[in-house]
Design a protein around this motif. Structure first.
Motif, PDB file in Angstrom:
ATOM      1  N   PRO A 499       0.842  -1.194   0.000  1.00  0.00           N
ATOM      2  CA  PRO A 499       0.000   0.000   0.000  1.00  0.00           C
ATOM      3  C   PRO A 499       0.877   1.243   0.000  1.00  0.00           C
ATOM      4  O   PRO A 499       2.116   1.141   0.010  1.00  0.00           O
ATOM      5  CB  PRO A 499      -0.768  -0.126   1.323  1.00  0.00           C
ATOM      6  N   ASP A 500       0.267   2.389  -0.006  1.00  0.00           N
ATOM      7  CA  ASP A 500       0.996   3.637   0.210  1.00  0.00           C
ATOM      8  C   ASP A 500       1.399   3.650   1.683  1.00  0.00           C
ATOM      9  O   ASP A 500       0.573   3.871   2.571  1.00  0.00           O
ATOM     10  CB  ASP A 500       0.094   4.833  -0.125  1.00  0.00           C
ATOM     11  N   VAL A 504      -0.346   4.692   5.425  1.00  0.00           N
ATOM     12  CA  VAL A 504      -0.476   3.786   6.564  1.00  0.00           C
ATOM     13  C   VAL A 504       0.097   4.444   7.813  1.00  0.00           C
ATOM     14  O   VAL A 504      -0.495   4.396   8.899  1.00  0.00           O
ATOM     15  CB  VAL A 504       0.229   2.446   6.279  1.00  0.00           C
ATOM     16  N   GLY A 505       1.272   5.065   7.651  1.00  0.00           N
ATOM     17  CA  GLY A 505       1.875   5.756   8.786  1.00  0.00           C
ATOM     18  C   GLY A 505       0.990   6.857   9.327  1.00  0.00           C
ATOM     19  O   GLY A 505       0.814   6.993  10.546  1.00  0.00           O
ATOM     20  N   ARG A 506       0.421   7.636   8.433  1.00  0.00           N
ATOM     21  CA  ARG A 506      -0.468   8.713   8.880  1.00  0.00           C
ATOM     22  C   ARG A 506      -1.695   8.162   9.597  1.00  0.00           C
ATOM     23  O   ARG A 506      -2.155   8.738  10.586  1.00  0.00           O
ATOM     24  CB  ARG A 506      -0.861   9.584   7.691  1.00  0.00           C
ATOM     25  N   ALA A 507      -2.228   7.054   9.096  1.00  0.00           N
ATOM     26  CA  ALA A 507      -3.389   6.440   9.741  1.00  0.00           C
ATOM     27  C   ALA A 507      -3.065   5.978  11.159  1.00  0.00           C
ATOM     28  O   ALA A 507      -3.943   5.959  12.030  1.00  0.00           O
ATOM     29  CB  ALA A 507      -3.890   5.263   8.911  1.00  0.00           C
ATOM     30  N   CYS A 508      -1.797   5.621  11.384  1.00  0.00           N
ATOM     31  CA  CYS A 508      -1.371   5.186  12.721  1.00  0.00           C
ATOM     32  C   CYS A 508      -0.996   6.349  13.624  1.00  0.00           C
ATOM     33  O   CYS A 508      -0.750   6.140  14.825  1.00  0.00           O
ATOM     34  CB  CYS A 508      -0.178   4.233  12.599  1.00  0.00           C
ATOM     35  N   GLY A 509      -0.904   7.551  13.069  1.00  0.00           N
ATOM     36  CA  GLY A 509      -0.567   8.719  13.877  1.00  0.00           C
ATOM     37  C   GLY A 509       0.830   9.242  13.698  1.00  0.00           C
ATOM     38  O   GLY A 509       1.228  10.202  14.360  1.00  0.00           O
TER      39      GLY A 509
END
Length: 579
Positions: A499-500, A504-509
């Motif tokens: 995935p991008d 994913v990192g942004r979704a995790c904070g």
């Protein structure tokens, strides 16, 4: 009165333990509750126990203090194994406290019951289960003392009913002092000096066991006019400002290191257990200095072994050595190293593929003009702090770090360099950052490695650990791809549908940054390193980048060419079938 659990945590705190890593569970409840009320020890709850073991091992390697992790009954403890094996092979003291079923149920095949003493027998220097209150604090003392003195893993399994049992209030554990360095035997030093003095060309192979002996190592090389091949772990402390070093050997090495090894008469090994037999020179006189006796001669035939601490051994050896006036050996090796380094530097230039030579090369290995991984590593090296701690995933991430990141000043380096595990860089960076959140910690992550333990991105956010995760996103298991092609096999099973990862990192904070344009790489790295919280820098890199071994054989070259031809033909067949 106190409890077994409270005694354990208070004793570990007196030893200097600041963090315990793990996943909570019923059998651990007395222990985690003791941590909850402690003012000295912090619990860091991870999403996977493998992360806990890697993080504890990393903290131990950096601080010298016992690392501690926990896993609860059965599966929770099993998940610790890979990280504990890395601690074992890195020779760092780690205590794993494992939950166990209630003591009266041990041996009844109870729900989740696992025989931890058997399970951890190979990885641990000590593995015992507490079966009665009277065994504490003695088993804790034996576990910790074994880990510290043997520099390994100790596993102590504690049933929940015993962890919560009461002890007299003044019950405490007492731990031994770590052993003092071993001095060298004078006769062994005189014999070694006579052999070295009789040789015209000496090369040094220096490992992490000599990192605390920098002054003595450099003085020895200067006196012997000896080129110095450094193991990867010796880069820290011995690479910067070293006018004798010629880089690494092995799969991540370079031709200059190979030349230095092959053209010497005497090879002086100091503090290294370099494992790759194929990269040792043949027909040389080998002198090996190592504090661990069983390391002597187990990688290559050794003419003389000196079992001693590197600093003490070289301090005793130096006055016995003659100064060698002929500089030709070290000069030739260094000239080769400088020439190779210059060529490598050109690949790290983001503008490389826009120049004539780069355009020609890119037609073969980078037709879509993706970011070259060399440029990523070089940009990080340029912009990172002189006190940064680096971790690297096993595989191509380690190759790029070894070639482009200089361990200057107070920089530190960690990786799964002995076990060779995937997915180590991010967990180790968490362990490093927890020691000192104000210090820059940079993880060189492969996309395959990061995605294995992706859930622990949440740990960085939850505990405000400002790690910088640099992902070499080539949608490949890159080292495996290279190994297949060198063997003449077409690439198979290595392609990753990612995935991008920045999203994913942004979704995790985390602060997520994705970069696909070579012209924007430098600013993206600068942004990532300047951010005051955890960052995931997702760099889309060239999947066809080739890292040639320092002494590629004809068979390897032919295998690579054969593999590429097969890949082209298979791709053509697929195109034909889809028409």
């Amino acid at each position: 009165m106190s409890t077994v659990a409270a005694m354990v945590i208070e004793s570990l705190a007196r030893l200097g333990v600041k963090h315990v890593w793990g996943v909570v569970g019923d059998a651990l409840n007395p222990l985690t509750d003791a941590i909850r009320t402690s003012t000295e020890v912090q619990w860091i709850g991870v999403r996977h126990e493998e992360t806990a073991a890697f993080a504890a091992g990393a903290a131990s390697q950096l601080s010298g203090v016992l690392g501690v992790c926990m896993g609860t009954v059965g599966p929770g403890s099993i998940h610790l194994l890979n990280g504990l094996y890395d601690a074992k092979k890195s020779h760092t003291p780690v205590l794993a406290i494992c939950g166990q079923v209630p003591s009266e149920q041990i041996g009844t095949d109870f729900f989740q019951e696992v025989n931890n003493d058997t399970l951890f027998a190979d990885v641990a220097v000590f593995a015992q289960t507490v079966t009665s209150l009277g065994q504490m604090p003695y088993l804790l003392e034996q576990a910790v003392n074994a880990a510290l003195t043997q520099r390994g893993v100790a596993v102590l399994s504690i049933p929940g009913d015993i962890g919560g049992a009461e002890l007299p209030k003044d019950t405490t554990a007492t731990f031994v002092d770590v052993q003092q360095p071993t001095p060298a035997h004078p006769e062994a030093l005189h014999t070694a000096a006579a052999t070295i003095n009789a040789a015209s060309k000496v090369t040094m192979l220096v490992g992490m066991g000599a990192r605390e002996a920098r002054e003595q190592v450099l003085d020895t090389a200067r006196k012997l006019a000896a080129p110095m091949v450094l193991t990867l772990k010796a880069k820290e402390g011995l690479e910067d400002g070293n006018e004798f070093q010629v880089g690494q050997s092995g799969l991540i090495g370079n031709p200059a290191a190979g030349h230095a090894l092959e053209s010497c008469e005497v090879l002086l090994m100091v503090g290294t257990d370099f494992p790759y037999r194929d990269y040792y020179p043949q027909g040389k006189t080998v002198i090996q200095v190592d504090r661990v006796g069983e390391h002597i001669g187990r990688r290559t035939a050794v003419g003389q072994g000196i079992v001693a601490d590197a600093q003490l051994a070289l301090t005793g050896l130096l006055p016995l050595l003659d100064t060698k006036p002929d500089q030709s050996h070290v000069r030739a090796s260094r000239d080769k190293y400088k020439g190779w380094s210059k060529g490598q530097s050109s690949l790290a230039d983001p503008a490389h593929d826009s120049r004539v030579i780069g355009k020609v090369r890119s037609l073969v290995d980078n037709p879509f003009h993706a970011i070259r991984p060399e440029a990523v590593a070089a940009a990080v090296d340029e912009l990172a702090s002189d006190s940064a701690i680096f971790t690297a995933d096993t595989g191509m991430s380690t190759v790029w770090l070894s070639r482009y990141v200089t361990m200057r000043a107070r920089r530190r380096l960690l990786g799964s360099f002995n076990l060779g595990s995937m997915a180590n860089a991010m967990p180790q960076s968490l362990g490093a950052s927890a020691l000192d959140p104000t210090r820059q910690v940079i993880a060189f992550c492969g996309d395959g490695g990061l995605s294995m333990l992706l859930g622990d991105l949440l740990t960085a956010v939850a505990y405000e650990l400002p790690v910088k995760l640099v992902v070499f996103n080539n949608s490949r298991l890159g080292m495996v791809k290279l190994e297949q092609e060198q063997a003449g096999l077409p690439e198979f099973g290595t392609v990753l549908k990612n995935p991008d990862l920045a999203e994913v990192g942004r979704a995790c904070g985390l602060h997520g940054i994705r970069v696909t344009d070579p012209g924007k790489l430098h600013s993206a790295v600068a942004e990532a390193l300047a951010h005051d919280g955890p960052v995931l820098l997702d760099v889309v890199t060239n999947p066809e980048e080739v890292s040639i071994p320092p002494q590629a054989t004809i068979g390897q070259a032919w295998g690579f060419a054969t593999a590429r031809l097969k890949e082209v033909l298979e791709a053509k067949d697929k195109d034909e079938t889809t028409k």
